[in-house]
Scaffold this motif. Structure first.
Motif, PDB file in Angstrom:
ATOM      1  N   LEU A   1       0.797  -1.212   0.000  1.00 32.32           N
ATOM      2  CA  LEU A   1       0.000   0.000   0.000  1.00 32.32           C
ATOM      3  C   LEU A   1       0.836   1.272   0.000  1.00 32.32           C
TER       4      LEU A   1
ATOM      5  N   HIS B   1      -2.977   3.299   6.456  1.00 32.83           N
ATOM      6  CA  HIS B   1      -4.190   3.341   5.636  1.00 32.83           C
ATOM      7  C   HIS B   1      -5.099   4.450   6.131  1.00 32.83           C
ATOM      8  N   ASP B   2      -5.932   5.012   5.233  1.00 33.75           N
ATOM      9  CA  ASP B   2      -6.905   5.990   5.719  1.00 33.75           C
ATOM     10  C   ASP B   2      -8.258   5.315   5.929  1.00 33.75           C
ATOM     11  N   GLU B   3      -9.257   6.116   6.344  1.00 37.20           N
ATOM     12  CA  GLU B   3     -10.526   5.516   6.761  1.00 37.20           C
ATOM     13  C   GLU B   3     -11.507   5.335   5.606  1.00 37.20           C
ATOM     14  N   ASN B   4     -11.053   5.558   4.363  1.00 36.59           N
ATOM     15  CA  ASN B   4     -11.979   5.461   3.233  1.00 36.59           C
ATOM     16  C   ASN B   4     -11.940   4.075   2.604  1.00 36.59           C
ATOM     17  N   TYR B   5     -13.117   3.532   2.377  1.00 37.72           N
ATOM     18  CA  TYR B   5     -13.230   2.226   1.723  1.00 37.72           C
ATOM     19  C   TYR B   5     -14.158   2.383   0.529  1.00 37.72           C
ATOM     20  N   MET B   6     -13.705   2.001  -0.650  1.00 33.39           N
ATOM     21  CA  MET B   6     -14.607   2.040  -1.811  1.00 33.39           C
ATOM     22  C   MET B   6     -14.127   1.081  -2.888  1.00 33.39           C
ATOM     23  N   PRO B   7     -15.071   0.676  -3.748  1.00 33.20           N
ATOM     24  CA  PRO B   7     -14.690  -0.240  -4.830  1.00 33.20           C
ATOM     25  C   PRO B   7     -13.829   0.462  -5.866  1.00 33.20           C
ATOM     26  N   PRO B   8     -12.999  -0.288  -6.615  1.00 23.77           N
ATOM     27  CA  PRO B   8     -12.077   0.324  -7.578  1.00 23.77           C
ATOM     28  C   PRO B   8     -12.784   1.129  -8.658  1.00 23.77           C
TER      29      PRO B   8
ATOM     30  N   LEU C   1     -15.356   2.927  -8.519  1.00 25.30           N
ATOM     31  CA  LEU C   1     -15.749   4.233  -8.023  1.00 25.30           C
ATOM     32  C   LEU C   1     -14.557   5.171  -8.000  1.00 25.30           C
ATOM     33  N   LYS C   2     -13.406   4.614  -7.632  1.00 23.22           N
ATOM     34  CA  LYS C   2     -12.188   5.426  -7.569  1.00 23.22           C
ATOM     35  C   LYS C   2     -11.837   5.942  -8.971  1.00 23.22           C
TER      36      LYS C   2
END
Lengths: 77, 142, 235
Positions: free
Chosen positions: B96, B124-131, B133-134
């Motif tokens: 990462l 790591h930061d607190e954001n979680y999202m599917p690829p 969307l990124k």
């Protein structure tokens, strides 16, 4: 596809191990709790059984838990 | 319901809790430097005594476009958007580790601007999202 | 209110609840696992290791919530000397310890691929470890102190002291620099987790909560029977 599911793009070891540990630990705790409960139920039923007729009547009359317990316990056997 | 005994126990508990909160507060306050897992570049700029013998951790963001790799050595800049520190490191980095992401480097200070790391941890930061969307966000920004 | 914890009134209810949870548990478990392991997308950065979060985060929440519950019940029990409350706290404690340990272990398994280390003495992880020590102390007092009244009193005090640790765990990531990331789900309800990942998280939380309820009920039932058995001559 199956291969991908198992390997999890290289993270498979960590993902599967953490899920396995979680469910294994939960399973063991469930089993132990279940065993202890059954053991206590059995002992309690035995003790109620060993009381004399008059004593048992008194206990069942006075204690709701004992009577409810005996009712459900006899059903489950 | 509120008998004398109950009142006594309530006051005992309140005193205990107040005392504990104060005690814990001061313990944590005095241990702050030990509790901090890493120092920011600003902390290092502000600190008076830079002991270069002691191992410390520096953390912040990897500055964009600052990673330079030649041979085994990786050089990059850790920034907290106020101050910066140059880091040199040789070895493997976590997956990462990348520009614009959080990083914690463990090692020794050469001086206030230069740090030699012997271990790199990715933060790591607190954001979680599917690829997908990124990617969408990237194209929107462009 | 007191009726709710009166063993003789809820004994039958416990039985029914256990059967009810047993009947729906496996269906929900399979649904939750399907979402967590198959249907949810990988993270844009962490890839598939994000799936560890679906057991790690609910476990940590349950570990924290259980201790808070134990501590609050302990305060009531200590002040008003309600013995039944101690039967409940005694039943909750092993569940809390189990999930605190799961949270620590899965966190370590997540840390290795993401951070690059199994363990870091940062504030969040250390305070979580302290929580598990409080659980162990709580359980040990009941095991080691034979006299029930004394054991209750000591364990109540331990739980109340441990209560201080809860806000420290919760806010450790905000108060100090930690390797652990800040909370994704804030107390005001906003979340920085994409809905497609929030759904499996909540499903897993539901499943694990049902599991906790099941264990709690079984343990509570065991405790009631133990007390009744001990007092059989007196009833």
């Amino acid at each position: 596809m199956i291969q991908n599911f198992i390997s999890m793009n290289g993270y498979g070891f960590f993902v599967w191990l953490s899920f396995a540990i979680t469910f294994l630990a939960c399973g063991i705790v469930y089993y132990k709790t279940y065993k202890t409960l059954k053991k206590y139920e059995k002992d309690f039923a035995k003790e109620l059984d060993q009381l004399s007729e008059a004593e048992r009547k008194l206990v069942l009359e006075k204690s709701k838990v004992a009577s409810q317990f005996l009712a459900s316990y006899n059903k489950s056997i | 319901m509120l008998t004398k005994k109950v009142k006594k126990r309530v006051s005992f508990l309140s005193l205990l809790l107040i005392f504990l909160v104060i005690a814990v507060f001061f313990i944590l306050k005095s241990l702050t430097s030990n509790i901090l897992y890493f120092k920011s570049p600003t902390d290092i700029q502000l600190s008076q005594d830079v002991i270069s013998k002691k191992k410390i951790r520096v953390g912040g963001m990897v500055k964009k476009n600052s990673i330079k790799i030649n041979n085994q050595e990786i050089k990059f800049v850790i920034t907290d958007f106020k101050n910066e520190i140059y880091v040199s490191y040789s070895g493997t980095v976590p997956n990462l580790f990348s520009e614009g992401k959080g990083v914690v480097a463990e090692g020794k200070l050469k001086d206030k601007n230069f740090f030699v790391a012997d271990r790199i941890l990715a933060k790591h930061d607190e954001n979680y999202m599917p690829p997908e969307l990124k990617d969408l966000m990237k194209t929107n920004v462009k | 209110m007191l009726d709710l914890i009166n063993p003789s009134r809820i004994f039958n209810l416990i039985e029914k609840l256990i059967n009810f949870i047993n009947s729906i548990f496996f269906v929900l478990l399979i649904i939750a696992l399907t979402f967590a392991l198959v249907l949810s997308p990988p993270d844009y950065l962490q890839g598939d290791s994000v799936r560890i979060m679906y057991v790690h985060v609910p476990s940590a929440w349950i570990g924290l919530a259980s201790f808070t519950a134990i501590a609050l019940l302990s305060i009531l029990s200590f002040v008003f000397k309600i013995k039944n409350l101690n039967l409940i706290t005694k039943s909750i404690a092993p569940i809390g310890l189990l999930f605190t340990c799961i949270a620590i272990i899965t966190g370590s398994l997540w840390g290795q691929p993401t951070w690059g280390t199994w363990w870091a003495w940062d504030a969040r992880i250390t305070s979580m470890l302290i929580l598990s020590i409080f659980y162990i102390l709580f359980i040990l007092t009941h095991k080691l102190i034979e006299k029930e009244d004394k054991a209750n009193k000591v364990s109540n005090i331990i739980a109340i002291i441990g209560l201080i640790n809860i806000p420290v765990i919760r806010y450790s990531v905000d108060w100090w620099n930690t390797l652990h990331q800040p909370s994704s789900i804030k107390l005001d309800g906003t979340s920085s987790i994409h809905p497609s990942m929030l759904l499996p998280l909540m499903l897993m939380l539901l499943v694990l909560l049902l599991y906790c309820a099941l264990i709690l009920l079984m343990k509570y039932k065991t405790e009631i029977i133990r007390i009744k058995k001990k007092n059989i001559k007196r009833i």
